[in-house]
Write a protein that holds these residues in place. Structure first.
Motif, short mmCIF file in Angstrom:
data_model
loop_
_atom_site.label_atom_id
_atom_site.label_comp_id
_atom_site.label_asym_id
_atom_site.label_seq_id
_atom_site.Cartn_x
_atom_site.Cartn_y
_atom_site.Cartn_z
N GLU A 23 0.81 -1.21 0.00
CA GLU A 23 0.00 0.00 0.00
C GLU A 23 0.85 1.26 0.00
O GLU A 23 0.32 2.37 -0.05
N VAL A 24 2.16 1.14 0.06
CA VAL A 24 3.03 2.30 0.10
C VAL A 24 2.88 3.12 -1.19
O VAL A 24 2.68 2.57 -2.28
N ASP A 25 2.93 4.44 -1.06
CA ASP A 25 2.83 5.32 -2.22
C ASP A 25 3.98 5.05 -3.17
O ASP A 25 5.14 5.00 -2.75
N PRO A 26 3.71 4.83 -4.46
CA PRO A 26 4.78 4.47 -5.38
C PRO A 26 5.87 5.53 -5.53
O PRO A 26 7.05 5.19 -5.72
N VAL A 27 5.50 6.80 -5.45
CA VAL A 27 6.52 7.85 -5.54
C VAL A 27 7.41 7.83 -4.31
O VAL A 27 8.64 7.94 -4.41
N ALA A 28 6.82 7.65 -3.14
CA ALA A 28 7.62 7.54 -1.92
C ALA A 28 8.52 6.32 -1.98
O ALA A 28 9.69 6.37 -1.54
N ALA A 29 7.99 5.22 -2.51
CA ALA A 29 8.82 4.02 -2.67
C ALA A 29 9.99 4.27 -3.61
O ALA A 29 11.13 3.89 -3.34
N ALA A 30 9.71 4.93 -4.72
CA ALA A 30 10.76 5.22 -5.71
C ALA A 30 11.84 6.11 -5.11
O ALA A 30 13.04 5.86 -5.30
N GLU A 31 11.42 7.14 -4.41
CA GLU A 31 12.40 8.05 -3.81
C GLU A 31 13.24 7.33 -2.76
O GLU A 31 14.45 7.58 -2.64
N ALA A 32 12.64 6.40 -2.02
CA ALA A 32 13.38 5.62 -1.04
C ALA A 32 14.39 4.71 -1.71
O ALA A 32 15.51 4.51 -1.20
N MET A 33 14.02 4.13 -2.85
CA MET A 33 14.95 3.27 -3.58
C MET A 33 16.18 4.05 -4.06
O MET A 33 17.32 3.58 -3.95
#
Length: 250
Positions: free
Chosen positions: A65-75
């Motif tokens: 359920e994590v926001d994909p943009v937040a996930a991408a920035e974390a990666m």
């Protein structure tokens, strides 16, 4: 291709891909260089990693359920050299809108991960790299050329020596070897070790699927992987966890 050999989930994905149409204008993209991003990671002492924003898939349970943009920035914060974003909607929970949002938010190359089988489907969304799966593309030469004409870089995914030969004959300069057999959805890291030697040193080689630990990373690198594509092992429920998972593999 004998489609009777495909797992039902894969046949369903392929049928949906063939049915998808796009009537928009022809794209012209100015891509961020994937190979330069890999070289920069190497120079920085990191393993070149394409981290995948992957809400769900037929081989995982549940949906992140994590926001994909937040996930991408974390990666990216965790050291990913590039990102992969699913745009297949029915089976992977992806969308072209998600890719657009992610690409706007980061400064690394972004791969469009989808089952692209016809030229018109290339025009669905701008990306830096598109995936073409050799097993599912009838006219690989033509689709590879059409993608490059639009400015895309192309990652041609293979699983067998024969598919590698076909990719090279079509002019692929970035070849992925998928450890997952898309016919049976089974994963075996020995696939890369067996197939990768068929790829010449002049071609960038990406190991895909089944990579979840540092030992797996070392094994694929020892077998000749210039870069790795990792999805499930880095995805998690919070950006902090995603960043640390990515850092553990780079």
């Amino acid at each position: 291709m004998d489609e009777s050999e495909l797992a039902p989930a894969v046949r369903s994905i392929l049928d949906a891909a063939r049915a998808r149409t796009h009537d928009g204008e022809r794209l012209s993209v100015e891509p961020r260089s994937l190979t330069d991003a890999f070289a920069a990671a190497e120079a920085d002492g990191r393993v070149p990693l394409i981290a995948e924003v992957k809400p769900t898939s037929p081989t995982t349970d549940g949906t992140r359920e994590v926001d994909p943009v937040a996930a991408a920035e974390a990666m990216v914060a965790g050291g990913a050299a590039a990102l992969s974003v699913l745009t297949e909607p029915a089976h992977f929970g992806g969308s072209t809108e998600t890719l657009e949002r992610v690409r706007e938010a980061v400064d690394v190359p972004v791969l469009r991960k989808d089952f692209v089988v016809r030229e018109e489907q290339l025009d669905a969304v701008e990306a830096d790299v598109v995936l073409l799966i050799a097993r599912f593309v009838d006219d690989l030469d033509g689709l590879l050329a059409a993608a490059r004409d639009r400015g895309f870089q192309v990652l041609v995914e293979t699983h067998t020596r024969q598919e590698v030969a076909r990719a090279l004959a079509a002019g692929a300069d970035v070849v992925g070897v998928n450890n997952r057999d898309l016919g049976k959805l089974e994963v075996d890291l020995e696939t890369f070790e067996s197939v990768a030697p068929e790829v010449p040193d002049s071609v960038t080689t990406v190991a895909e699927s089944g990579i979840s630990t540092r030992d797996d990373v070392r094994r694929m690198r020892a077998a000749g992987a210039d870069a790795l594509l990792v999805g499930s092992a880095v995805m998690d429920d919070t950006p902090d966890a995603i960043r640390e998972n990515t850092r553990d593999l780079t």
